[in-house]
Design a protein around this motif. Structure first.
Motif, PDB file in Angstrom:
ATOM      1  N   MET A  36       0.845  -1.191   0.000  1.00  0.00           N
ATOM      2  CA  MET A  36       0.000   0.000   0.000  1.00  0.00           C
ATOM      3  C   MET A  36       0.887   1.250   0.000  1.00  0.00           C
ATOM      4  SD  MET A  36      -2.853   0.940   2.858  1.00  0.00           S
ATOM      5  CE  MET A  36      -1.798   1.835   3.951  1.00  0.00           C
ATOM      6  N   SER A  37       0.596   2.194  -0.909  1.00  0.00           N
ATOM      7  CA  SER A  37       1.460   3.376  -0.911  1.00  0.00           C
ATOM      8  C   SER A  37       0.799   4.481  -0.084  1.00  0.00           C
ATOM      9  CB  SER A  37       1.694   3.852  -2.335  1.00  0.00           C
ATOM     10  OG  SER A  37       0.580   4.585  -2.752  1.00  0.00           O
ATOM     11  N   GLN A  38       1.606   5.349   0.518  1.00  0.00           N
ATOM     12  CA  GLN A  38       1.089   6.397   1.397  1.00  0.00           C
ATOM     13  C   GLN A  38       1.730   7.700   1.007  1.00  0.00           C
ATOM     14  OE1 GLN A  38       1.641   5.826   5.502  1.00  0.00           O
ATOM     15  NE2 GLN A  38      -0.452   5.120   5.722  1.00  0.00           N
ATOM     16  N   ASP A  39       0.888   8.708   0.615  1.00  0.00           N
ATOM     17  CA  ASP A  39       1.468   9.988   0.237  1.00  0.00           C
ATOM     18  C   ASP A  39       1.429  10.994   1.372  1.00  0.00           C
ATOM     19  OD1 ASP A  39       2.052   9.076  -2.212  1.00  0.00           O
ATOM     20  OD2 ASP A  39       0.112   9.648  -3.074  1.00  0.00           O
ATOM     21  N   ARG A  40       0.544  10.741   2.352  1.00  0.00           N
ATOM     22  CA  ARG A  40       0.395  11.741   3.411  1.00  0.00           C
ATOM     23  C   ARG A  40       1.573  11.641   4.393  1.00  0.00           C
ATOM     24  NH1 ARG A  40      -0.875   9.271   8.025  1.00  0.00           N
ATOM     25  NH2 ARG A  40      -1.709   7.163   7.849  1.00  0.00           N
ATOM     26  N   PRO A  41       1.907  12.771   5.047  1.00  0.00           N
ATOM     27  CA  PRO A  41       2.966  12.692   6.067  1.00  0.00           C
ATOM     28  C   PRO A  41       2.503  11.828   7.249  1.00  0.00           C
ATOM     29  CG  PRO A  41       2.099  14.948   5.857  1.00  0.00           C
ATOM     30  CD  PRO A  41       1.321  14.095   4.904  1.00  0.00           C
ATOM     31  N   LEU A  42       3.450  11.185   7.911  1.00  0.00           N
ATOM     32  CA  LEU A  42       3.084  10.354   9.058  1.00  0.00           C
ATOM     33  C   LEU A  42       2.654  11.248  10.224  1.00  0.00           C
ATOM     34  CD1 LEU A  42       5.971   7.724   9.046  1.00  0.00           C
ATOM     35  CD2 LEU A  42       3.712   7.578   7.995  1.00  0.00           C
ATOM     36  N   ASN A  43       1.665  10.778  10.975  1.00  0.00           N
ATOM     37  CA  ASN A  43       1.286  11.541  12.167  1.00  0.00           C
ATOM     38  C   ASN A  43       2.223  11.172  13.325  1.00  0.00           C
ATOM     39  OD1 ASN A  43       0.384   9.200  13.448  1.00  0.00           O
ATOM     40  ND2 ASN A  43      -1.683   9.438  12.586  1.00  0.00           N
ATOM     41  N   ASN A  44       2.058  11.870  14.485  1.00  0.00           N
ATOM     42  CA  ASN A  44       2.986  11.672  15.613  1.00  0.00           C
ATOM     43  C   ASN A  44       3.029  10.228  16.087  1.00  0.00           C
ATOM     44  OD1 ASN A  44       3.814  14.227  15.578  1.00  0.00           O
ATOM     45  ND2 ASN A  44       2.688  14.900  17.397  1.00  0.00           N
ATOM     46  N   ALA A  45       1.842   9.616  16.189  1.00  0.00           N
ATOM     47  CA  ALA A  45       1.803   8.236  16.707  1.00  0.00           C
ATOM     48  C   ALA A  45       2.556   7.317  15.750  1.00  0.00           C
ATOM     49  CB  ALA A  45       0.359   7.799  16.854  1.00  0.00           C
ATOM     50  N   GLU A  46       2.398   7.546  14.433  1.00  0.00           N
ATOM     51  CA  GLU A  46       3.093   6.693  13.453  1.00  0.00           C
ATOM     52  C   GLU A  46       4.604   6.926  13.507  1.00  0.00           C
ATOM     53  OE1 GLU A  46       0.725   8.150  10.269  1.00  0.00           O
ATOM     54  OE2 GLU A  46      -0.497   6.344  10.144  1.00  0.00           O
ATOM     55  N   LEU A  47       4.988   8.229  13.651  1.00  0.00           N
ATOM     56  CA  LEU A  47       6.427   8.517  13.750  1.00  0.00           C
ATOM     57  C   LEU A  47       7.027   7.835  14.977  1.00  0.00           C
ATOM     58  CD1 LEU A  47       6.479  12.284  12.772  1.00  0.00           C
ATOM     59  CD2 LEU A  47       7.624  10.414  11.558  1.00  0.00           C
ATOM     60  N   LEU A  48       6.254   7.874  16.088  1.00  0.00           N
ATOM     61  CA  LEU A  48       6.778   7.239  17.311  1.00  0.00           C
ATOM     62  C   LEU A  48       6.897   5.730  17.136  1.00  0.00           C
ATOM     63  CD1 LEU A  48       4.996   9.291  20.098  1.00  0.00           C
ATOM     64  CD2 LEU A  48       7.453   9.110  19.683  1.00  0.00           C
ATOM     65  N   SER A  49       5.934   5.136  16.404  1.00  0.00           N
ATOM     66  CA  SER A  49       6.047   3.686  16.250  1.00  0.00           C
ATOM     67  C   SER A  49       7.212   3.330  15.327  1.00  0.00           C
ATOM     68  CB  SER A  49       4.732   3.046  15.816  1.00  0.00           C
ATOM     69  OG  SER A  49       4.403   3.496  14.550  1.00  0.00           O
ATOM     70  N   VAL A  50       7.554   4.237  14.381  1.00  0.00           N
ATOM     71  CA  VAL A  50       8.753   3.992  13.565  1.00  0.00           C
ATOM     72  C   VAL A  50       9.990   4.054  14.463  1.00  0.00           C
ATOM     73  CG1 VAL A  50      10.203   4.910  11.718  1.00  0.00           C
ATOM     74  CG2 VAL A  50       7.730   4.855  11.434  1.00  0.00           C
ATOM     75  N   LEU A  51      10.028   5.087  15.345  1.00  0.00           N
ATOM     76  CA  LEU A  51      11.172   5.193  16.276  1.00  0.00           C
ATOM     77  C   LEU A  51      11.266   3.952  17.155  1.00  0.00           C
ATOM     78  CD1 LEU A  51      11.130   8.908  17.481  1.00  0.00           C
ATOM     79  CD2 LEU A  51      12.851   7.772  16.064  1.00  0.00           C
ATOM     80  N   ASP A  52      10.096   3.486  17.634  1.00  0.00           N
ATOM     81  CA  ASP A  52      10.092   2.279  18.479  1.00  0.00           C
ATOM     82  C   ASP A  52      10.662   1.091  17.722  1.00  0.00           C
ATOM     83  OD1 ASP A  52       7.099   2.835  20.407  1.00  0.00           O
ATOM     84  OD2 ASP A  52       9.218   3.159  20.858  1.00  0.00           O
TER      85      ASP A  52
END
Ligand code: URA
Length: 268
Positions: free
Chosen positions: A1-17
């Motif tokens: 699935m492709s995503q063009d929108r910027p990641l929200n805070n919760a998504e950014l944090l889960s990437v950091l996790d």
């Protein structure tokens, strides 16, 4: 699935996790490198060239802080017990350190103790176990306490900030300011009769000074922490002593001075 929108805070944090779970906890370059946009090297009959030098590691920038010190002060003041204060901190999202740490490192030892030790910040082992001073410097701290007849049942141990700074860097002044009301409240609730600070940053926070630890160590002073006033002694940090064993001589003098003050007050 492709995503063009910027990641929200919760998504950014889960990437950091996800990165942290994979063992990545240090940035190595200032700007992110999009490896997917890089072209694979063209096949060549030329002999391979020497690999380019790896970029030098740079200290990780602190997360932007959304915190408001007056909110931290209000929340801390609302806690009427140590349990309530721990609960407030568990729910407090104002300090960015929380989002890179595994868990809150609140305190260890005896909440009824007359002696309080204040360190700088949790390290990796403390972050894993949720308790202050349980790594190598904690083991040395236990030996230092034992040398003057104390153990963790007779002291209460806290840090100036209750979450591990990424890569064990020193907490920034902003992070310290946001966490200070919680430290102050912890001291008010425990109301120790003697305090010992460990290392430069804890000394500077408690003694409200920019002087260095080498100048300040071993000198008693009455300090006000929150609304509580208490005699405090700054000494060297166990992690520093592990790196500089000859400095143990100075720390030993401080410990003897601490023991003498305990005896004069009939404590411990
Ligand atoms: N160093 C500190 O200052 N605190 C800890 O809890 C561990 C290491």
């Amino acid at each position: 699935m492709s995503q063009d929108r910027p990641l929200n805070n919760a998504e950014l944090l889960s990437v950091l996790d996800w990165y942290r779970a994979a063992g990545v906890d240090m940035a190595v370059v200032d700007e992110p490198v999009d490896r997917f946009a890089q072209k694979p090297p063209a096949a060549s009959t030329m002999p391979p060239r020497a690999a380019p030098a790896a970029p030098a590691a740079v200290p990780q920038a602190p997360l932007p802080l959304g915190g408001d010190p007056s909110e931290a002060r209000q929340l801390a003041a609302s806690a009427q017990s140590l349990e309530a204060l721990r609960d407030v901190l568990e729910r407090y999202d104002g300090c960015g350190l929380k989002f890179r740490a595994t868990q809150l490192v609140f305190a260890d030892g005896n909440p009824e103790a007359k002696i309080m030790l204040i360190g700088e910040a949790p390290g990796a082992e403390e972050d894993r176990q949720g308790k202050p001073f349980v790594g190598r410097s904690g083991q040395l701290l236990d030996r230092m306490l034992a040398a003057i007849g104390l153990d963790r049942t007779q002291v209460y141990i806290v840090n100036t900030v209750p979450w591990r700074p990424p890569g064990n860097r020193t907490p920034t002044p902003e992070e310290m300011e946001l966490c200070l009301p919680f430290l102050n409240r912890q001291v008010e609730l425990v109301a120790p009769q003697l305090v010992m600070t460990l290392g430069g940053p804890a000394m500077q926070t408690v003694f409200k000074t920019t002087n260095g630890i080498i100048k300040m160590r071993g000198k008693w002073q009455d300090v006000s922490i929150g609304t509580h006033t208490v005699p405090a002694l700054p000494t060297l940090h166990p992690a520093y002593l592990l790196r500089n064993p000859p400095a143990k001589q100075q720390a030993w003098r401080d410990l003897l001075s601490f023991r003498a003050r305990l005896d004069s007050l009939g404590l411990g």
